[in-house]
Design a protein around this motif. Structure first.
Motif, PDB file in Angstrom:
ATOM      1  N   PRO A   1       0.861  -1.252  -0.082  1.00  0.00           N
ATOM      2  CA  PRO A   1      -0.016   0.085  -0.022  1.00  0.00           C
ATOM      3  C   PRO A   1       0.894   1.389  -0.143  1.00  0.00           C
ATOM      4  O   PRO A   1       1.777   1.325   0.775  1.00  0.00           O
ATOM      5  CB  PRO A   1      -0.733   0.019   1.366  1.00  0.00           C
ATOM      6  CG  PRO A   1      -0.341  -1.391   1.855  1.00  0.00           C
ATOM      7  CD  PRO A   1       0.727  -1.925   1.272  1.00  0.00           C
ATOM      8  N   LEU A   2       0.526   2.283  -0.589  1.00  0.00           N
ATOM      9  CA  LEU A   2       1.416   3.311  -0.818  1.00  0.00           C
ATOM     10  C   LEU A   2       0.712   4.620   0.021  1.00  0.00           C
ATOM     11  O   LEU A   2      -0.609   4.535   0.456  1.00  0.00           O
ATOM     12  CB  LEU A   2       1.394   3.933  -2.212  1.00  0.00           C
ATOM     13  CG  LEU A   2       1.917   2.856  -3.257  1.00  0.00           C
ATOM     14  CD1 LEU A   2       1.969   3.512  -4.414  1.00  0.00           C
ATOM     15  CD2 LEU A   2       3.423   2.541  -2.571  1.00  0.00           C
ATOM     16  N   LEU A   3       1.372   5.592   0.404  1.00  0.00           N
ATOM     17  CA  LEU A   3       1.015   6.560   1.293  1.00  0.00           C
ATOM     18  C   LEU A   3       0.265   7.471   0.723  1.00  0.00           C
ATOM     19  O   LEU A   3       0.569   7.938  -0.512  1.00  0.00           O
ATOM     20  CB  LEU A   3       2.118   7.239   1.959  1.00  0.00           C
ATOM     21  CG  LEU A   3       2.809   6.547   3.056  1.00  0.00           C
ATOM     22  CD1 LEU A   3       4.104   7.359   3.283  1.00  0.00           C
ATOM     23  CD2 LEU A   3       2.304   6.229   4.230  1.00  0.00           C
ATOM     24  N   VAL A   4      -0.939   8.183   1.060  1.00  0.00           N
ATOM     25  CA  VAL A   4      -1.867   9.256   0.329  1.00  0.00           C
ATOM     26  C   VAL A   4      -1.089  10.132   0.040  1.00  0.00           C
ATOM     27  O   VAL A   4      -1.263  10.896  -1.182  1.00  0.00           O
ATOM     28  CB  VAL A   4      -3.115   9.233   1.240  1.00  0.00           C
ATOM     29  CG1 VAL A   4      -3.802  10.384   0.497  1.00  0.00           C
ATOM     30  CG2 VAL A   4      -3.882   8.087   1.425  1.00  0.00           C
ATOM     31  N   GLU A   5      -0.237  10.793   0.914  1.00  0.00           N
ATOM     32  CA  GLU A   5       0.696  11.852   0.466  1.00  0.00           C
ATOM     33  C   GLU A   5       1.520  11.836  -0.865  1.00  0.00           C
ATOM     34  O   GLU A   5       1.291  12.739  -1.693  1.00  0.00           O
ATOM     35  CB  GLU A   5       1.594  12.570   1.610  1.00  0.00           C
ATOM     36  CG  GLU A   5       0.835  12.708   3.306  1.00  0.00           C
ATOM     37  CD  GLU A   5       0.841  11.430   3.805  1.00  0.00           C
ATOM     38  OE1 GLU A   5      -0.299  10.741   3.895  1.00  0.00           O
ATOM     39  OE2 GLU A   5       1.938  11.001   4.447  1.00  0.00           O
ATOM     40  N   ASP A   6       2.070  10.713  -1.019  1.00  0.00           N
ATOM     41  CA  ASP A   6       2.663  10.273  -2.096  1.00  0.00           C
ATOM     42  C   ASP A   6       1.838  10.539  -3.132  1.00  0.00           C
ATOM     43  O   ASP A   6       2.383  10.771  -4.578  1.00  0.00           O
ATOM     44  CB  ASP A   6       3.540   8.995  -1.971  1.00  0.00           C
ATOM     45  CG  ASP A   6       4.815   9.342  -0.740  1.00  0.00           C
ATOM     46  OD1 ASP A   6       5.180  10.388  -0.463  1.00  0.00           O
ATOM     47  OD2 ASP A   6       5.250   8.066  -0.167  1.00  0.00           O
ATOM     48  N   LEU A   7       0.771   9.546  -2.946  1.00  0.00           N
ATOM     49  CA  LEU A   7       0.203   9.401  -4.243  1.00  0.00           C
ATOM     50  C   LEU A   7      -0.646  10.777  -4.758  1.00  0.00           C
ATOM     51  O   LEU A   7      -0.630  11.028  -6.030  1.00  0.00           O
ATOM     52  CB  LEU A   7      -1.150   8.826  -3.819  1.00  0.00           C
ATOM     53  CG  LEU A   7      -0.974   7.105  -3.507  1.00  0.00           C
ATOM     54  CD1 LEU A   7      -2.245   6.314  -2.759  1.00  0.00           C
ATOM     55  CD2 LEU A   7      -0.692   6.367  -4.783  1.00  0.00           C
ATOM     56  N   THR A   8      -1.007  11.528  -3.645  1.00  0.00           N
ATOM     57  CA  THR A   8      -1.208  13.070  -4.169  1.00  0.00           C
ATOM     58  C   THR A   8      -0.175  13.620  -5.039  1.00  0.00           C
ATOM     59  O   THR A   8      -0.690  14.277  -5.918  1.00  0.00           O
ATOM     60  CB  THR A   8      -1.826  13.878  -3.014  1.00  0.00           C
ATOM     61  OG1 THR A   8      -2.760  12.879  -2.150  1.00  0.00           O
ATOM     62  CG2 THR A   8      -2.389  15.041  -3.163  1.00  0.00           C
TER      63      THR A   8
END
Ligand SMILES: Cc1cc2nc3c(=O)[nH]c(=O)nc-3n(C[C@H](O)[C@H](O)[C@H](O)COP(=O)(O)OP(=O)(O)OC[C@H]3O[C@@H](n4cnc5c(N)ncnc54)[C@H](O)[C@@H]3O)c2cc1C
Length: 376
Positions: free
Chosen positions: A217-224
């Protein structure tokens, strides 16, 4: 602590629970239903898409905000697209806010349903053919419990479909409203597949998601941040308004769906309704909701139900095994899928309506060697 009794208590008041409640109420169900939802206000930051207006019940069809006759994928500057024939399998979208508004209006009109918000389930047990559920303020005994609490199992091997989506509004025409970009700019880096998903509501408004199929799972901050960078590299540093955000980390893991008992039932992501190779769940949940509603009302039984048929589970499993072994060929696989199948075959496969002929066409479109290797 208030004591309540009900015919059905739902653990969670999201898409799956509300889909069943809507199906029951519209068929005239008069049993008592209690919805326990941990959130105070529902999370409406989702957009549910699927192929074919007719894949969802008639009463949901007016909620379709937009439908697109064309969808595409691209890799290394080469684009392949499919167009639905005679509109039957257009790509459609329903916004969660519209669905929730429809469902909650119905709930308010029916005094046999109570929605208890801000009530996280503390304890839920099956006892002597009944269920007992406790939250902060309620102690409930019910005949049936519908459990939609999803708990990821980190011991399972697979991928996660991770994305942060931004609803964009531009003051110039940026998007092509006739076409959905399902997988734009497919590329593979370090065992992770990446692409952009662009859902245009008009030439000035679209949902843009940089999407990853990642082993973790990836971090939401990185995805944004990735989504923002993808927007800049695609459209330049122009003035774009972000209206709303949505994000998801969806399991792409083939597990056996949990087994219902006579009074304990599972649904939604927790119930194995999500296709592991695609992350789509809306249509399969609606289909299940219809079957349960008919059986409960007409025959007073909660039916056994297999959320995703074995043939799709098997095909998804093999496909994910191929990705696990050779993620670098994933862009080519998706391109072939769109190039070598007919649009209606592809749409039916994606919504579990495929004939054996359709399934054969899907299998035929795939390269033989990696799939044969993945069988063993
Ligand atoms: C951003 C996003 C976009 C998606 N897009 C699509 C799409 O285009 N097409 C498609 O087919 N599928 C899509 N999906 C996948 C799937 O349809 C959704 O995840 C869908 O919401 C799953 O329904 P559900 O009822 O299982 O979960 P939810 O809708 O998340 O409902 C579960 C509810 O249970 C509540 N809950 C959890 N634990 C507790 C507890 N202990 N006590 C009380 N309440 C609890 C949660 O707060 C939540 O409200 C998308 C998913 C996401 C996240």
């Amino acid at each position: 602590m208030k004591h309540e009794s009900a015919d059905i208590v739902t653990l969670g008041g999201g898409m799956a629970s509300l889909s069943l409640i809507v199906a029951l109420l519209l068929r005239g169900y008069r049993g008592r239903i209690i919805i326990l939802e941990q959130l105070v206000t529902p999370n409406a930051d989702k957009t549910w898409c699927f192929w074919g207006k007719g894949s969802v019940p008639r009463y949901l069809q007016p909620l379709i905000r937009q439908q697109w006759p064309q969808w595409s994928a691209s890799h290394n500057g080469h684009e392949v697209s499919q167009s639905s024939r005679n509109g039957k399998n257009d790509y459609c979208c329903i916004l969660a806010e519209d669905f929730y508004h429809f469902a909650f209006t119905l709930v308010e009109q029916n005094d046999n349903v109570s929605f208890f918000a801000g009530q996280s389930v503390i304890d839920a047990q099956e006892q002597a053919g009944e269920v007992r559920v406790r939250s902060r303020d309620y102690d409930i005994v019910a005949q049936h419990c519908l459990d939609t609490r999803y708990q990821p199992d980190s011991s399972e091997q697979g991928f996660y479909q991770c994305f942060a989506g931004l609803w964009l509004e531009a003051d110039q025409a940026l998007f092509d409203p006739s076409k959905v970009e399902l997988m734009h700019n497919l590329e593979c880096h370090g065992g992770t597949l990446q692409f952009d998903y662009v859902l245009p509501l008009s030439s000035h408004q679209a949902l843009f998601e940089r999407t990853f199929f990642s082993p973790q799972p990836l971090l939401v901050e990185d995805l944004t941040r990735e989504t923002e960078q993808a927007i800049i590299s695609r459209y330049g540093n122009i003035d774009i308004n972000v209206q709303r955000r949505e994000q998801g980390i969806l399991p792409m893991i083939v597990t056996a769906p949990p087994v219902d008992t006579g009074c304990w039932h599972y649904a939604g992501t927790a119930g194995g309704h999500m296709r592991s190779a695609t992350g789509y769940a809306f249509v399969s949940v609606q289909r299940w909701a219809q079957v349960v509603a008919v059986n409960l009302i007409d025959h007073q039984v909660w039916p056994d139900y297999q959320p995703i048929k074995n043939r799709y589970r098997w095909m998804d499993k093999i496909f994910l095994r191929v990705l696990a072994k050779k993620m670098d060929i994933a862009p080519a696989l998706f391109m072939r899928l769109l190039e070598q199948t007919e649009s209606d075959q592809f749409a039916r496969f994606m919504t579990e309506r495929a004939s054996y002929r359709d399934l054969f066409a899907i299998i035929k479109a795939m390269p033989k060697r990696p799939f044969l290797n993945a069988l063993y």
